[in-house]
Design a protein around this motif. Structure first.
Motif, PDB file in Angstrom:
ATOM      1  N   GLY A 136       0.819  -1.200   0.000  1.00 31.93           N
ATOM      2  CA  GLY A 136       0.000   0.000   0.000  1.00 31.93           C
ATOM      3  C   GLY A 136       0.854   1.252   0.000  1.00 31.93           C
ATOM      4  O   GLY A 136       1.910   1.294   0.642  1.00 31.93           O
ATOM      5  N   GLY A 138      -0.471   4.479   0.888  1.00 25.97           N
ATOM      6  CA  GLY A 138      -1.612   5.265   1.316  1.00 25.97           C
ATOM      7  C   GLY A 138      -1.267   6.686   1.722  1.00 25.97           C
ATOM      8  O   GLY A 138      -0.123   7.015   2.026  1.00 25.97           O
ATOM      9  N   SER A 152      -3.952   1.032   2.547  1.00 26.96           N
ATOM     10  CA  SER A 152      -4.664   0.599   1.351  1.00 26.96           C
ATOM     11  C   SER A 152      -4.018  -0.651   0.761  1.00 26.96           C
ATOM     12  O   SER A 152      -2.853  -0.951   1.015  1.00 26.96           O
ATOM     13  N   ASP A 154      -3.093  -1.530  -2.530  1.00 23.16           N
ATOM     14  CA  ASP A 154      -2.948  -0.971  -3.866  1.00 23.16           C
ATOM     15  C   ASP A 154      -2.428  -1.980  -4.881  1.00 23.16           C
ATOM     16  O   ASP A 154      -2.816  -1.952  -6.046  1.00 23.16           O
TER      17      ASP A 154
END
Length: 822
Positions: A136, A138, A152, A154
């Motif tokens: 992530g 984020g 997150s 991702d």
């Protein structure tokens, strides 16, 4: 005249407990219950210890010397919670303070073993059996009271068909490799701290997914960074249009709906990925692969054996993508940290060397005639300390977020050298007492602070301390350190009787712990490798999680400081307790292996290297082998610094100069990191202004979330006080620069004016901070206080104030500005 308090009450009054007992009892109880679940929290490396500390992974570890670790003068026990299988090849001593423990531990707050999230700059990382390796990038979410790094999902890297098993297969000072395997292959995820790329060794069919939608995936020409012409067969719409040959890009002026985006299969070694959340990623393969994709993700069409790398493009710009492409070939396979102090050149500078072992993809990606330099990311405190020489180069692009630690600087080079100025402060202040009024007042206070109630002897201090101070190493250590500081001040003012009494009381407490004769003795945990309290070993809620490796540097730092004073003044004490003293020091500050360990018959495998220190982050993590929802965390930067200060003084007293320099360097790293990540000056570049201006000091620093509150409560005085205590001569290095101290005091004077939580014990710490700018005012305020912080004596705090340097021009200007309300 008031009635004389009874002996026990008088004792507690002297320590400041009578006034704040309800607060302390509640705080201690809640803290002990909650800390276990929720707290935010080669060779070694000094001159004389040899070359680079060899990476821990991965060899079978033989047993310690003797069936019960007989070199350690503590009973050996087996930990009731055996390491999870996720630790893989890791053997004793386990790196209980490592940044990645959330990936291998479980615990009361977790939903299963190893399901937590860790932070490997610049990505949040988790390895989940139902998904794979989750990366992530984020955003940082800021409020007035906290910062949170969005975790997150991702980019999710796995094998087609999923994963079945995961385990650590290698780790060292700067990297960790986790193997994820299934019947049809495996992936080794290599996490290198500060790498903008995450590297995967793949044997199987790799798959890529995201919580966002894949909006585009294209093979990239690494020379021009342009989308390569694609066969019409790659586009379903082109096939329907009966087009043949290279469909996209079309000749100038010719457009076709099928060329608006790539669909189906893409072949190449470099790929760009666009996500619906606005992120752009780069993928690199060591040999050509064909990726088939749709909005839900991508995978190779055939099994792939080789290396794959993934990197987010931080600004989603062509310039950043090109730079990532240019250096994607070089990747770190291991990393070591080496500390040296060249006493012939400069005995007060420690060089902290980061050395990465580098491998290359071996793909057809164009490269310079020379091997491309390793691309890594430096945090703000690195940039301040990095020695700029021919071995590294700085880039002004690729501005990655460093999680909660500000913006990173891209650096080229596989060897970093960071220069750390080492403290010159020893047991006492670096300047003498000058004014006789100060000497007289301190001498009077010393006699009051050292005095025991009628009927008690100095030797009674140990058991009384054990009973009064909750019977654990932390509170007992604070009392021993209080007496140690008092003894040193008594020496400074020439009060021999008080010095003798303070030392006797201090030694009685120390010997109770060093000889394991109290109700909660130290034992050696032969499972993970460390000194733990007996109660903590069998109850994860006891002793602030000590048995699960929480806060060891906090607890033992106080004992180390006191032990250093005992050894300094009595060689016989050192001879009697030498092995126990080294064991206590090595539990929190072991250099790993070398002459000093061998000289006391210490097995190098008994303790991990610098248990709590995160060499990349600079500071320590207090949390141990508990799952932490906020990643690793640490509350008190000053208590962490105190641990390395105490270890330094003890090594100095024992005559081990190389070990002392190693500990001084750990201290210097902690102090630098505290100034960057715990102190928040006006206009600072690390933290968002909304959070910084509302607090000025961090309360608890976490890898994934940071807050202004502490475990004592929401009052700002707790957050500021916990980053100051204990006040020792070394506090001088921490409370700098004067410009920040002026800003912090201005903040505190406003917010604490009507704060009900303010009492004398916490106020004494703010008064000590005020002494940096205005020692005269601070002296008057300290004299008026009835009690002070429990880890110090009032005499020691008065001594600290009286030995502040005379204000220079900058300090005078800051003081005048403050007095004028500017």
């Amino acid at each position: 005249m008031q009635d004389e308090p009874p002996p026990r009450a008088k004792r507690l009054l002297r320590k400041g407990v009578l006034i704040i007992a309800p607060i302390l009892l509640i705080a201690a109880t809640v803290y002990a219950k909650v800390i276990a679940r929720r707290r935010w929290e080669g060779r070694a490396a000094v001159k004389g210890y040899g070359d680079v500390f060899k990476r821990q992974a991965i060899k079978e570890s033989t047993k310690l010397k003797g069936a019960t670790a007989e070199w350690v003068p503590f009973e050996a026990r087996t930990h009731p919670d055996t390491p999870t299988k996720l630790w893989g090849n890791v053997k004793r001593p386990f790196p209980t303070g490592a940044w990645w423990t959330n990936l291998v531990v479980g615990g009361p707050s977790s939903s299963g073993d190893g399901l937590g999230t860790a932070f490997a700059t610049p990505y949040t990382v988790s390895v989940l059996p139902d998904k794979g390796v989750v990366l992530g990038y984020g955003e940082v979410l800021a409020t007035n009271d906290s910062l949170t790094l969005a975790t997150s999902q991702d980019l999710i890297v796995s094998l087609k068909g999923g994963l079945e098993k995961r385990e650590v297969v290698a780790y060292d000072d700067l990297t960790m490799t986790m193997r994820c395997s299934a019947d049809k292959g495996q992936i080794d995820a290599l996490f290198a701290r500060g790498s903008p790329y995450v590297t995967f060794r793949v044997d199987g069919v790799p798959s890529l997914k995201s919580d966002a939608l894949f909006t585009d995936l294209q093979a990239v020409d690494a020379v021009t960074n342009e989308t390569m012409p694609k066969a019409c067969a790659a586009y379903p719409s082109c096939i329907l249009a009966s087009m043949k040959g290279d469909c996209c890009p079309q000749p100038s002026g010719v457009k076709h709906p099928c060329c608006s985006g790539s669909l189906g299969a893409q072949t190449g070694e470099v790929f760009s990925v666009a996500l619906s959340n606005g992120q752009a990623w780069r993928l690199y393969f060591s040999s050509p692969v064909t990726l088939t994709w749709d909005s839900t993700g991508a995978h190779t069409t055939h099994s792939f054996q080789g290396v794959m790398r993934a990197a987010v493009v931080p600004s989603n710009s062509t310039k950043d993508a090109l730079m990532l492409d240019a250096h994607a070939e070089a990747y770190a396979t291991a990393g070591s940290v080496r500390v040296t102090v060249d006493r012939a050149k400069d005995p007060d500078v420690g060089i902290v060397a980061f050395d990465w072992q580098v491998a290359y993809l071996g793909s057809s990606i164009p490269r310079d005639e020379l091997e491309p330099a390793l691309l890594m990311l430096a945090l703000p405190h690195h940039v301040d300390a990095l020695v700029a020489d021919a071995s590294i180069g700085f880039l002004d692009i690729l501005r990655y977020r460093g999680g909660l630690k500000g913006i990173c600087r891209a650096v080229l080079g596989s060897s970093w050298r960071l220069a750390e100025p080492l403290t010159k402060i020893g047991f006492t202040a670096p300047r003498p007492l000058k004014e006789q009024k100060h000497v007289d007042a301190i001498k009077k206070q010393v006699k009051s602070d050292v005095m025991r109630p009628a009927g008690e002897t100095d030797k009674d201090a140990a058991w009384i301390c054990f009973d009064d101070w909750f019977g654990n190493a932390y509170w007992n250590g604070k009392e021993a350190a209080r007496l140690a500081g008092l003894a040193l001040v008594a020496q400074e003012v020439g009060d021999d009787a008080s010095f003798t009494s303070a030392v006797a009381q201090m030694r009685s407490i120390l010997e109770l712990w060093l000889e394991a004769r109290n109700g909660d003795p130290l034992v050696y945990d032969a499972t993970y490798g460390g000194l733990v309290t007996e109660k903590g070993l069998y109850d994860h809620d006891a002793d602030f999680g000590n048995g699960y490796y929480n806060d060891h540097h906090f607890h033992y730092g106080y004992l180390l400081h006191a032990a250093a004073v005992a050894v300094k003044n009595d060689a016989g004490f050192a001879a009697k307790h030498r092995r126990a003293l080294f064991a206590l020091l090595y539990d929190v500050a072991s250099p790993g292996s070398g002459h000093s360990l061998d000289s006391v018959d210490v097995d190098a495998r008994a303790f991990p290297r610098a248990r709590h220190k995160d060499f990349y982050a600079g500071h320590s993590w207090a949390s141990g082998i508990f799952f932490m929802g906020q990643g690793k965390a640490q509350e008190s930067s000053s208590e962490a610094a105190n641990a390395y200060y105490g270890a330094y003084l003890l090594a100095l007293s024992l005559g081990d100069v190389a070990l002392a320099d190693w500990c001084r360097t750990l201290l210097a790293m902690e102090v630098r990191a505290a100034r960057y990540y715990y102190h928040m000056p006006v206009g600072g570049e690390v933290y968002p202004a909304r959070f910084a201006d509302h607090n000025r000091m961090v309360g608890v620093l976490g890898a994934l979330s940071t807050g202004a509150q502490t475990w004592f409560g929401p009052s700002p005085i707790y957050a500021h006080g916990i980053q100051i205590l204990p006040v020792t001569p070394a506090t001088e290095d921490l409370l700098k620069p004067p410009s920040f101290i002026a800003e912090d005091l201005a903040f505190l004077d406003v917010v604490l004016a009507h704060d009900a939580a303010v009492d004398d014990s916490w106020s004494s710490l703010v008064v000590c901070e005020r002494a940096v700018l205005d020692p005269e005012r601070a002296w008057k305020e300290m004299m008026a206080l009835q009690v002070v912080d429990g880890g110090a004596s009032k005499a020691a705090l008065l001594y600290w104030i009286a030995t502040r340097p005379p204000p220079d021009a900058e300090t005078k200007a800051l003081l005048a500005k403050a007095e004028g309300g500017g």
